[in-house]
Design a protein around this motif. Structure first.
Motif, mmCIF file in Angstrom:
data_model
loop_
_atom_site.group_PDB
_atom_site.id
_atom_site.type_symbol
_atom_site.label_atom_id
_atom_site.label_comp_id
_atom_site.label_asym_id
_atom_site.label_seq_id
_atom_site.Cartn_x
_atom_site.Cartn_y
_atom_site.Cartn_z
ATOM 1 N N VAL A 8 15.038 -30.477 57.216
ATOM 2 C CA VAL A 8 14.991 -31.903 58.470
ATOM 3 C C VAL A 8 15.684 -31.268 59.475
ATOM 4 O O VAL A 8 16.859 -30.888 59.544
ATOM 5 N N GLN A 9 15.216 -31.654 60.804
ATOM 6 C CA GLN A 9 16.124 -31.522 61.905
ATOM 7 C C GLN A 9 16.040 -32.898 62.759
ATOM 8 O O GLN A 9 15.081 -33.261 63.053
ATOM 9 N N ILE A 10 17.110 -33.490 62.912
ATOM 10 C CA ILE A 10 17.379 -34.557 63.973
ATOM 11 C C ILE A 10 18.036 -34.173 65.180
ATOM 12 O O ILE A 10 19.223 -33.774 65.174
ATOM 13 N N VAL A 11 17.208 -34.397 66.197
ATOM 14 C CA VAL A 11 17.842 -34.105 67.490
ATOM 15 C C VAL A 11 18.690 -35.155 67.990
ATOM 16 O O VAL A 11 19.788 -34.822 68.577
ATOM 17 N N ASN A 12 18.331 -36.392 68.016
ATOM 18 C CA ASN A 12 19.251 -37.301 68.753
ATOM 19 C C ASN A 12 18.898 -38.784 67.907
ATOM 20 O O ASN A 12 17.723 -38.936 67.506
#
Length: 72
Positions: A8-12
């Motif tokens: 999982v990648q959460i940018v903002n």
């Protein structure tokens, strides 16, 4: 039942809720109310709004719209 998660990648996240796994309930931690007249929230490159005379009724008879006092 446990959740199986992959990468999982959460940018903002700005004022939102990020939830992984199990939960009983998710409730808001803040509530706001905004009043605007005709054409008040138009956005874009070229906006032409011909609304003439505009008025916004800000009288709200409800004392509580979304009570959040018990949400901890």
């Amino acid at each position: 039942m446990p959740a199986i998660m992959g990468p999982v990648q959460i940018v903002n996240v700005s004022g939102g809720i990020v939830h992984f796994g199990d939960t009983v309930y998710i409730s808001p931690k803040s509530a706001t109310k905004t009043n605007a007249g005709s054409g008040g929230f138009n956005t874009g490159g070229i906006i032409f709004t011909a609304s003439g005379l505009s008025g916004t009724n800000v009288l709200d008879a409800n004392l509580l719209d979304q009570p959040i006092g018990g949400n901890n």
